[in-house]
Motif scaffolding. Structure first.
Motif, PDB file in Angstrom:
ATOM      1  N   ASN A  15       7.415  -3.330  -0.874  1.00 62.22           N
ATOM      2  CA  ASN A  15       8.034  -2.140  -1.474  1.00 62.22           C
ATOM      3  C   ASN A  15       7.008  -1.149  -2.033  1.00 62.22           C
ATOM      4  OD1 ASN A  15      10.435  -3.376  -0.849  1.00 62.22           O
ATOM      5  ND2 ASN A  15      11.121  -3.675  -2.951  1.00 62.22           N
ATOM      6  N   THR A  16       5.753  -1.266  -1.622  1.00 66.79           N
ATOM      7  CA  THR A  16       4.733  -0.319  -2.062  1.00 66.79           C
ATOM      8  C   THR A  16       4.176   0.443  -0.863  1.00 66.79           C
ATOM      9  OG1 THR A  16       2.874  -1.856  -1.826  1.00 66.79           O
ATOM     10  CG2 THR A  16       4.064  -1.869  -3.936  1.00 66.79           C
ATOM     11  N   PRO A  17       3.631   1.630  -1.088  1.00 67.24           N
ATOM     12  CA  PRO A  17       3.007   2.382   0.014  1.00 67.24           C
ATOM     13  C   PRO A  17       1.870   1.620   0.687  1.00 67.24           C
ATOM     14  CG  PRO A  17       3.393   3.820  -1.873  1.00 67.24           C
ATOM     15  CD  PRO A  17       3.680   2.425  -2.342  1.00 67.24           C
ATOM     16  N   ALA A  18       1.083   0.860  -0.089  1.00 71.53           N
ATOM     17  CA  ALA A  18      -0.016   0.095   0.499  1.00 71.53           C
ATOM     18  C   ALA A  18       0.500  -0.944   1.485  1.00 71.53           C
ATOM     19  CB  ALA A  18      -0.817  -0.591  -0.609  1.00 71.53           C
ATOM     20  N   HIS A  19       1.609  -1.568   1.138  1.00 65.78           N
ATOM     21  CA  HIS A  19       2.222  -2.565   2.006  1.00 65.78           C
ATOM     22  C   HIS A  19       2.679  -1.938   3.317  1.00 65.78           C
ATOM     23  CE1 HIS A  19       5.800  -5.035   3.256  1.00 65.78           C
ATOM     24  NE2 HIS A  19       4.954  -6.024   3.023  1.00 65.78           N
ATOM     25  N   ARG A  20       3.367  -0.828   3.231  1.00 67.60           N
ATOM     26  CA  ARG A  20       3.852  -0.153   4.446  1.00 67.60           C
ATOM     27  C   ARG A  20       2.691   0.324   5.310  1.00 67.60           C
ATOM     28  NH1 ARG A  20       7.502   1.737   0.596  1.00 67.60           N
ATOM     29  NH2 ARG A  20       6.338   3.684   0.303  1.00 67.60           N
ATOM     30  N   ALA A  21       1.682   0.897   4.681  1.00 69.47           N
ATOM     31  CA  ALA A  21       0.548   1.422   5.433  1.00 69.47           C
ATOM     32  C   ALA A  21      -0.222   0.306   6.133  1.00 69.47           C
ATOM     33  CB  ALA A  21      -0.381   2.200   4.503  1.00 69.47           C
ATOM     34  N   CYS A  22      -0.415  -0.808   5.452  1.00 66.16           N
ATOM     35  CA  CYS A  22      -1.125  -1.920   6.067  1.00 66.16           C
ATOM     36  C   CYS A  22      -0.329  -2.499   7.234  1.00 66.16           C
ATOM     37  CB  CYS A  22      -1.417  -3.007   5.035  1.00 66.16           C
ATOM     38  SG  CYS A  22      -2.432  -4.356   5.667  1.00 66.16           S
ATOM     39  N   VAL A  56     -10.955  -8.205   7.030  1.00 66.22           N
ATOM     40  CA  VAL A  56     -10.542  -8.513   5.655  1.00 66.22           C
ATOM     41  C   VAL A  56     -10.708  -7.274   4.781  1.00 66.22           C
ATOM     42  CG1 VAL A  56     -10.942  -9.937   3.614  1.00 66.22           C
ATOM     43  CG2 VAL A  56     -11.204 -10.945   5.885  1.00 66.22           C
ATOM     44  N   ALA A  57     -11.885  -6.653   4.882  1.00 64.23           N
ATOM     45  CA  ALA A  57     -12.188  -5.486   4.047  1.00 64.23           C
ATOM     46  C   ALA A  57     -11.224  -4.339   4.311  1.00 64.23           C
ATOM     47  CB  ALA A  57     -13.624  -5.039   4.297  1.00 64.23           C
ATOM     48  N   ARG A  58     -10.851  -4.165   5.562  1.00 63.29           N
ATOM     49  CA  ARG A  58      -9.932  -3.070   5.901  1.00 63.29           C
ATOM     50  C   ARG A  58      -8.570  -3.274   5.251  1.00 63.29           C
ATOM     51  NH1 ARG A  58      -7.713   0.755   5.832  1.00 63.29           N
ATOM     52  NH2 ARG A  58      -7.175   2.288   7.448  1.00 63.29           N
ATOM     53  N   GLN A  59      -8.071  -4.490   5.256  1.00 60.44           N
ATOM     54  CA  GLN A  59      -6.790  -4.764   4.605  1.00 60.44           C
ATOM     55  C   GLN A  59      -6.889  -4.555   3.098  1.00 60.44           C
ATOM     56  OE1 GLN A  59      -4.700  -8.475   6.290  1.00 60.44           O
ATOM     57  NE2 GLN A  59      -6.786  -8.636   7.091  1.00 60.44           N
ATOM     58  N   VAL A  60      -7.955  -5.053   2.501  1.00 55.30           N
ATOM     59  CA  VAL A  60      -8.134  -4.921   1.060  1.00 55.30           C
ATOM     60  C   VAL A  60      -8.221  -3.448   0.655  1.00 55.30           C
ATOM     61  CG1 VAL A  60      -9.736  -5.384  -0.857  1.00 55.30           C
ATOM     62  CG2 VAL A  60      -9.170  -7.197   0.778  1.00 55.30           C
ATOM     63  N   THR A  92       0.559  -9.637  -0.190  1.00 57.53           N
ATOM     64  CA  THR A  92      -0.135 -10.181  -1.358  1.00 57.53           C
ATOM     65  C   THR A  92       0.848 -10.372  -2.510  1.00 57.53           C
ATOM     66  OG1 THR A  92      -0.819  -7.911  -1.879  1.00 57.53           O
ATOM     67  CG2 THR A  92      -2.467  -9.334  -0.924  1.00 57.53           C
ATOM     68  N   ARG A  93       0.472 -11.268  -3.395  1.00 55.33           N
ATOM     69  CA  ARG A  93       1.343 -11.586  -4.534  1.00 55.33           C
ATOM     70  C   ARG A  93       1.472 -10.381  -5.460  1.00 55.33           C
ATOM     71  NH1 ARG A  93       4.233 -15.255  -6.748  1.00 55.33           N
ATOM     72  NH2 ARG A  93       4.122 -15.948  -8.914  1.00 55.33           N
ATOM     73  N   HIS A  94       2.629 -10.252  -6.089  1.00 51.03           N
ATOM     74  CA  HIS A  94       2.917  -9.098  -6.939  1.00 51.03           C
ATOM     75  C   HIS A  94       2.292  -9.183  -8.315  1.00 51.03           C
ATOM     76  CE1 HIS A  94       5.820 -12.253  -7.627  1.00 51.03           C
ATOM     77  NE2 HIS A  94       6.276 -11.663  -8.713  1.00 51.03           N
ATOM     78  N   MET A  95       1.675 -10.314  -8.647  1.00 48.14           N
ATOM     79  CA  MET A  95       1.021 -10.437  -9.945  1.00 48.14           C
ATOM     80  C   MET A  95      -0.038 -11.533  -9.872  1.00 48.14           C
ATOM     81  SD  MET A  95       4.038 -12.336 -12.113  1.00 48.14           S
ATOM     82  CE  MET A  95       4.864 -13.809 -11.467  1.00 48.14           C
ATOM     83  N   ALA A  96      -1.107 -11.339 -10.643  1.00 44.99           N
ATOM     84  CA  ALA A  96      -2.171 -12.343 -10.735  1.00 44.99           C
ATOM     85  C   ALA A  96      -1.854 -13.254 -11.911  1.00 44.99           C
ATOM     86  CB  ALA A  96      -3.523 -11.667 -10.913  1.00 44.99           C
ATOM     87  N   ASP A  97      -0.778 -14.020 -11.773  1.00 48.24           N
ATOM     88  CA  ASP A  97      -0.189 -14.723 -12.906  1.00 48.24           C
ATOM     89  C   ASP A  97      -1.032 -15.873 -13.440  1.00 48.24           C
ATOM     90  OD1 ASP A  97       0.730 -15.364 -10.241  1.00 48.24           O
ATOM     91  OD2 ASP A  97       1.921 -16.966 -11.117  1.00 48.24           O
ATOM     92  N   LYS A  98      -2.077 -16.283 -12.740  1.00 49.69           N
ATOM     93  CA  LYS A  98      -2.956 -17.334 -13.268  1.00 49.69           C
ATOM     94  C   LYS A  98      -4.153 -16.760 -14.025  1.00 49.69           C
ATOM     95  CE  LYS A  98      -1.883 -20.897  -9.823  1.00 49.69           C
ATOM     96  NZ  LYS A  98      -2.452 -21.777  -8.778  1.00 49.69           N
ATOM     97  N   ASP A  99      -4.259 -15.444 -14.031  1.00 58.65           N
ATOM     98  CA  ASP A  99      -5.388 -14.801 -14.683  1.00 58.65           C
ATOM     99  C   ASP A  99      -5.108 -14.615 -16.169  1.00 58.65           C
ATOM    100  OD1 ASP A  99      -7.750 -13.159 -15.162  1.00 58.65           O
ATOM    101  OD2 ASP A  99      -7.709 -12.748 -13.018  1.00 58.65           O
ATOM    102  N   SER A 100      -6.159 -14.622 -16.969  1.00 57.96           N
ATOM    103  CA  SER A 100      -6.006 -14.412 -18.413  1.00 57.96           C
ATOM    104  C   SER A 100      -6.021 -12.935 -18.778  1.00 57.96           C
ATOM    105  CB  SER A 100      -7.141 -15.121 -19.169  1.00 57.96           C
ATOM    106  OG  SER A 100      -8.417 -14.639 -18.741  1.00 57.96           O
ATOM    107  N   VAL A 101      -6.358 -12.078 -17.810  1.00 55.38           N
ATOM    108  CA  VAL A 101      -6.414 -10.633 -18.037  1.00 55.38           C
ATOM    109  C   VAL A 101      -5.565  -9.936 -16.979  1.00 55.38           C
ATOM    110  CG1 VAL A 101      -7.905  -8.607 -18.164  1.00 55.38           C
ATOM    111  CG2 VAL A 101      -8.734 -10.820 -18.995  1.00 55.38           C
TER     112      VAL A 101
END
Length: 329
Positions: A67-74, A55-59, A129-138
């Motif tokens: 469409n992000t470098p993190a996505h491709r690398a993972c 889990v930690a390695r993916q995070v 992972t989701r592209h936005m934390a849309d349930k968060d207030s911040v």
């Protein structure tokens, strides 16, 4: 994965087109634990510390947003890791249009163990992972780490892969680990979610693929998680649900797998059932006391990070699934 609407609606998109009622899960009193009928089978111990590190390695890559470098690398890391465990790895690159109109470059990944066996079991999770934390207030427009929603299910499968290399499957049983992409890039309409499972189930890899049954892992690593028998799974893969929950109770994980029912949701198993005609059960955390009535308080929020990941939860899920797989005949 999925918004509030998805927790209330079955959203199967199957020919029946029905929806689950907005109801509380029914409970049954769990029977006293009995010795597993398959105790004679040598089932290896699922290593929770190893799964936690996966889990930690993916995070550590950062949010695995398409469409992000993190996505491709993972994705490259997952392919390399699965090959390193001796699996026959198949990649399925494809593009899909998100609800925003954005074209997403996606990749499903399958790892096969004992590929010549004809009695196959499909284990799946989503790795994006989701592209936005849309349930968060911040910072609702920024993505979360997705430690539980995405990485936990993949981590359990990676540890199962490691165990299958060390303890090869016997006889005519083979296991396929399928990592779906683009599961969490949806909004409102059920068909806007599960882009990877929709694509794979309509474009089977390998061609003509069949499995006896499937198990989907989604959000399986949080502290205090409880897994109820989700309605879509009960309706279309009731025997698989029974096998999983009985196994969990037999080997000592009744606290994590209570005999409790939950409403149906749209998840990757929905499209596998609908399009590939494979019976698939969804192991997914259910918290009716949470803000949306189904998913935990960290769902689609920045609190979905390593702080909520618990080795005991990973162990309960991983050992149960490993036991089901290793005792299959």
């Amino acid at each position: 994965m999925k918004n509030n609407m998805k927790a209330l609606a079955l959203g199967l998109l199957l020919t029946t087109g029905f929806y689950a009622c907005d109801k509380k899960g029914n409970t049954e009193t769990a029977t006293a634990e009995q010795p597993a009928a398959t105790a004679a089978v040598n089932v290896p111990a699922f290593n929770a510390d190893s799964a936690y590190q996966f889990v930690a390695r993916q995070v550590a890559f950062g949010p695995r947003v398409p469409n992000t470098p993190a996505h491709r690398a993972c994705g490259d890391y997952l392919v390399a890791k699965l090959k390193g465990y001796g699996a026959n790895v198949l990649e399925q690159p494809f593009t899909a249009q998100a609800y925003t109109g954005t074209t997403l470059n996606l990749r499903n990944i399958m790892a096969q163990f004992n590929p010549k066996a004809t009695n196959r079991i499909l284990l799946a999770a989503h790795w994006d992972t989701r592209h936005m934390a849309d349930k968060d207030s911040v910072n609702a427009d920024k993505p979360a780490d997705g430690a539980n929603d995405g990485a936990s299910g993949v981590a359990v499968l990676l540890e199962i892969a490691r165990q299958l290399q060390a303890n090869p499957l016997q006889g005519n049983v083979g296991v396929d680990l399928l990592l779906f992409d683009g599961e969490d890039y949806g909004q409102d309409a059920p068909e806007s979610w599960g882009l990877g499972s929709q694509y794979w189930s309509k474009n089977l890899l390998p061609s003509g693929y069949q499995a006896q049954y499937g198990i989907l892992l989604d959000m399986v690593g949080a502290k205090g998680a409880r897994f109820a028998r989700e309605e879509t799974s009960r309706v279309y893969a009731g025997d698989v649900v029974e096998k999983i929950w009985k196994t969990a109770n037999q080997i000592g994980y009744s606290d994590y797998f209570p005999f409790q029912d939950s409403p149906g949701i749209t998840d990757d198993h929905t499209f596998v059932i609908q399009n590939a005609n494979i019976r698939m059960a969804d192991i997914i955390a259910y918290d009716p006391s949470s803000p949306d009535g189904f998913f935990g308080p960290y769902h689609h929020r920045h609190s979905d990070n390593m702080d909520i990941i618990d080795r005991n939860t990973l162990k309960a899920v991983g050992q149960t699934v490993l036991h089901v797989v290793m005792t299959e005949k």
